[in-house]
Design a protein around this motif. Structure first.
Motif, PDB file in Angstrom:
ATOM      1  N   GLN A 292       0.832  -1.206   0.000  1.00 61.19           N
ATOM      2  CA  GLN A 292       0.000   0.000   0.000  1.00 61.19           C
ATOM      3  C   GLN A 292       0.866   1.256   0.000  1.00 61.19           C
ATOM      4  O   GLN A 292       0.603   2.226  -0.709  1.00 61.19           O
ATOM      5  N   GLU A 293       1.940   1.229   0.787  1.00 62.16           N
ATOM      6  CA  GLU A 293       2.846   2.375   0.857  1.00 62.16           C
ATOM      7  C   GLU A 293       3.507   2.636  -0.498  1.00 62.16           C
ATOM      8  O   GLU A 293       3.627   3.774  -0.947  1.00 62.16           O
TER       9      GLU A 293
ATOM     10  N   ALA B 185       2.348   1.764  -3.476  1.00 56.77           N
ATOM     11  CA  ALA B 185       1.338   2.222  -4.430  1.00 56.77           C
ATOM     12  C   ALA B 185       1.103   3.719  -4.293  1.00 56.77           C
ATOM     13  O   ALA B 185       1.006   4.448  -5.292  1.00 56.77           O
ATOM     14  N   GLU B 186       0.995   4.209  -3.076  1.00 57.64           N
ATOM     15  CA  GLU B 186       0.774   5.637  -2.841  1.00 57.64           C
ATOM     16  C   GLU B 186       1.965   6.465  -3.318  1.00 57.64           C
ATOM     17  O   GLU B 186       1.810   7.544  -3.895  1.00 57.64           O
ATOM     18  N   LYS B 187       3.184   5.952  -3.087  1.00 55.25           N
ATOM     19  CA  LYS B 187       4.385   6.674  -3.512  1.00 55.25           C
ATOM     20  C   LYS B 187       4.462   6.768  -5.024  1.00 55.25           C
ATOM     21  O   LYS B 187       4.766   7.835  -5.593  1.00 55.25           O
TER      22      LYS B 187
ATOM     23  N   SER C  42       1.988   6.617  -7.182  1.00 54.47           N
ATOM     24  CA  SER C  42       0.927   7.507  -7.663  1.00 54.47           C
ATOM     25  C   SER C  42       1.343   8.959  -7.552  1.00 54.47           C
ATOM     26  O   SER C  42       1.089   9.758  -8.453  1.00 54.47           O
ATOM     27  N   ALA C  43       2.000   9.302  -6.442  1.00 50.93           N
ATOM     28  CA  ALA C  43       2.471  10.676  -6.259  1.00 50.93           C
ATOM     29  C   ALA C  43       3.521  11.031  -7.302  1.00 50.93           C
ATOM     30  O   ALA C  43       3.523  12.140  -7.852  1.00 50.93           O
ATOM     31  N   GLU C  44       4.417  10.095  -7.612  1.00 46.37           N
ATOM     32  CA  GLU C  44       5.443  10.349  -8.632  1.00 46.37           C
ATOM     33  C   GLU C  44       4.819  10.554 -10.005  1.00 46.37           C
ATOM     34  O   GLU C  44       5.253  11.421 -10.774  1.00 46.37           O
ATOM     35  N   GLN C  45       3.793   9.765 -10.319  1.00 46.57           N
ATOM     36  CA  GLN C  45       3.126   9.900 -11.615  1.00 46.57           C
ATOM     37  C   GLN C  45       2.417  11.240 -11.736  1.00 46.57           C
ATOM     38  O   GLN C  45       2.418  11.861 -12.807  1.00 46.57           O
ATOM     39  N   ARG C  46       1.814  11.696 -10.644  1.00 48.17           N
ATOM     40  CA  ARG C  46       1.147  13.005 -10.668  1.00 48.17           C
ATOM     41  C   ARG C  46       2.164  14.119 -10.901  1.00 48.17           C
ATOM     42  O   ARG C  46       1.917  15.057 -11.662  1.00 48.17           O
TER      43      ARG C  46
END
Length: 563
Positions: free
Chosen positions: A458-459, A461-463, A465-469
């Motif tokens: 989960q950690e 996945a969140e990281k 997603s932030a990089e992709q944004r």
């Protein structure tokens, strides 16, 4: 009238780029053209713009063509939408080109005349820069319509995005749909409708102003207040381009209506008819495309906007719920009908309490402790708390020791209740309330987590997603690749888009083809083919001549562009 205009000398006469833009396409009467330029000027992000689009019965107002729909979106240059307006207009003549925009004589039945909406149109255009993709087309129709009422408007600031995109972008075609798709990454949701095209234009303009590779400034007249005219508030908005999508027909219908800041009250009889049709459409639990089109027609006759449509939908669902509750019980079948209707109407919040009660009941029956049968012994507070927790998560409560009992919860001494002795003899686990609560909470937690629960995953996945944004924010928009190294000067514009076709233009000024042949790249010939032919009386031969001429011109344009 222009502020700090860029001046050029053509044929011994000095005139601004903006004035020439109007002259190139036939000459503006109502509007004074300004421009978005890379030179110094006013920051457009704080200015108010009114993007406008018209659907018409033909091409030439001086030969009797009339407006049959109008859409306006008021917005700030930074993209904040301030208000919307849209209505069908009864043209007072037979509509013979409905195959191009979908507006028939039946569709405009009961719609207001232009005289009835003139005051509202003036109010929506007032104190704004009026924007259109080929502004002179809107100019000549609005001049004619207002002229019939004795209203002569002059010197209204205007921006032609056809000229703007040609000036700033280097590409083959400049149809609104194509340019908007390039800049926004989206295809228009409701092309060939006035409000749909006005929204597309507003979205595109906001992206150009806020995301252009170089800062753009407004050079032209500033917004002016227009003269008042009696306002009736009568509207008949058309919900065009309906799609079922993932949210359903009614969500699409509502979204196509104007989002007005102060919507007028709908017509009472129209609302009654609309709700009657709504009940008929929902009787079998689903709305089909034909029913959606019928509802859209009744919504126009009722004068519904986004806000008033939602109010009508909610009122309809509230009445249906009241009928279901009249006998004191909402059955499972009735709840299912209400849920289907609520989803279609985007009004699930109105039956939320009923759904919560049903969900709680299902949770009790199908929770993570489903299959657990517990026997409470004694009335200690701890035992009662455990039983409440267990039943909430799907466990059942036993009254006596049976072979189906899985756990006995007791805080009293073993000899005080014969059921404890019987449970011991049967090998059934006996726990205190504290021990039982720990066991049950652990069971619930494990069930909710599932077999593949992974905190580290989960950690990560969140990281990611932030990089992709962040990467998306840094990425250069695709349309920047078409940005001209320098914006076109007046002479450049004239050479590329006017003089190249001058001889051909002059020879092709015929009754029904002028707008098509005059501007091969304009919104008339490309963005809006539906306006290129109110039905012609010259027969198939004339149509073939027009098509052959247009093909020849386009072929020559391609040849020159590739040369």
């Amino acid at each position: 009238m222009l502020q700090s205009p860029e001046m050029h000398c053509i044929n011994g006469k000095e005139m601004s780029f903006c004035s020439l833009a109007g002259r190139f396409s036939g000459g503006s009467v109502m509007f004074v053209h300004g421009q978005l330029t890379r030179n110094q000027g006013i920051d457009p992000r704080n200015l108010t713009f009114a993007s406008i689009d018209l659907e018409t019965t033909g091409l030439y107002p001086n030969k009797g063509s009339r407006v049959c729909e109008i859409g306006i979106v008021r917005m700030r240059g930074d993209g904040v939408v301030l208000d919307e307006y849209s209505t069908l207009v009864a043209p007072g003549i037979r509509i013979a080109n409905d195959e191009y925009h979908g507006i028939t004589n039946a569709v405009v039945k009961g719609a207001p005349t232009f005289q009835q909406i003139a005051g509202d149109v003036l109010a929506y255009l007032s104190n704004a820069i009026v924007v259109s993709h080929n502004l002179d087309y809107e100019d000549k129709f609005l001049t004619a319509e207002f002229g019939r009422l004795g209203i002569n408007l002059r010197d209204i600031p205007g921006l032609c995005t056809l000229v703007m995109t040609r000036t700033q972008l280097d590409r083959y075609g400049y149809r609104l749909d194509d340019v908007a798709n390039l800049i926004t990454g989206e295809w228009p949701a409701a092309s060939h409708s006035a409000l749909g095209d006005a929204r597309t234009l507003a979205n595109m303009l906001a992206r150009v102003i806020t995301q252009a590779p170089q800062r753009l400034s407004w050079r032209g007249p500033t917004p002016v207040a227009l003269p008042p005219y009696p306002r009736t508030g009568v509207i008949a908005p058309r919900a065009a381009g309906l799609r079922k999508g993932t949210e359903g027909w009614l969500a699409s219908l509502t979204a196509r209506l104007p989002l007005m800041a102060q919507p007028p009250a709908p017509q009472p009889q129209g609302v009654t008819d609309y709700q009657a049709m709504l009940g008929h459409a929902l009787a079998d639990g689903r709305i089909v495309g034909e029913e959606a089109q019928q509802l859209a027609l009744l919504a126009a006759r009722a004068g519904l906007t986004q806000l008033t449509a939602r109010q009508v939908h909610e009122s309809f669902l509230a009445n249906v719920r009241a009928r279901a509750e009249a006998d004191g019980v909402v059955t499972t079948a009735e709840l299912k009908e209400l849920q289907r209707a609520a989803r279609e109407l985007a009004a699930t919040h109105l039956i939320g309490d009923l759904e919560q009660a049903a969900a709680a009941d299902r949770a009790r029956r199908n929770g993570p402790l489903k299959g657990w049968r517990l026997l409470p012994v004694g009335d200690a507070p701890g035992v009662a708390e455990v039983m409440d927790f267990a039943s909430t998560h799907g466990a059942t409560v036993a009254a006596n020791v049976t072979k189906t009992v899985r756990l006995v919860v007791a805080d009293s001494p073993a000899g005080d209740d014969p059921r404890l002795q019987k449970a011991t003899a049967a090998g059934i686990t006996i726990l205190s309330s504290g021990e039982a609560m720990q066991l049950l909470e652990k069971e619930v937690e494990m069930t909710h987590a599932g077999l593949f629960a992974n905190a580290r995953g989960q950690e990560l996945a969140e990281k990611l997603s932030a990089e992709q944004r962040q990467q998306a924010l840094r990425q250069r928009p695709e349309w920047h690749e078409a940005w001209r190294p320098r914006e076109l000067s007046t002479a450049d514009y004239r050479a590329l888009f006017i003089d190249r076709y001058r001889d051909w233009d002059e020879s092709r000024r015929t009754d029904h083809t002028t707008r098509v042949t005059l501007q091969p790249h304009s919104s008339a010939s490309a963005r809006q083919p539906h306006r290129a032919a109110s039905k012609r009386t010259s027969g198939c031969a004339a149509a073939l001549v027009v098509l052959a001429s247009a093909a020849a011109v386009l072929t020559e344009a391609v040849r020159q562009l590739l040369a």
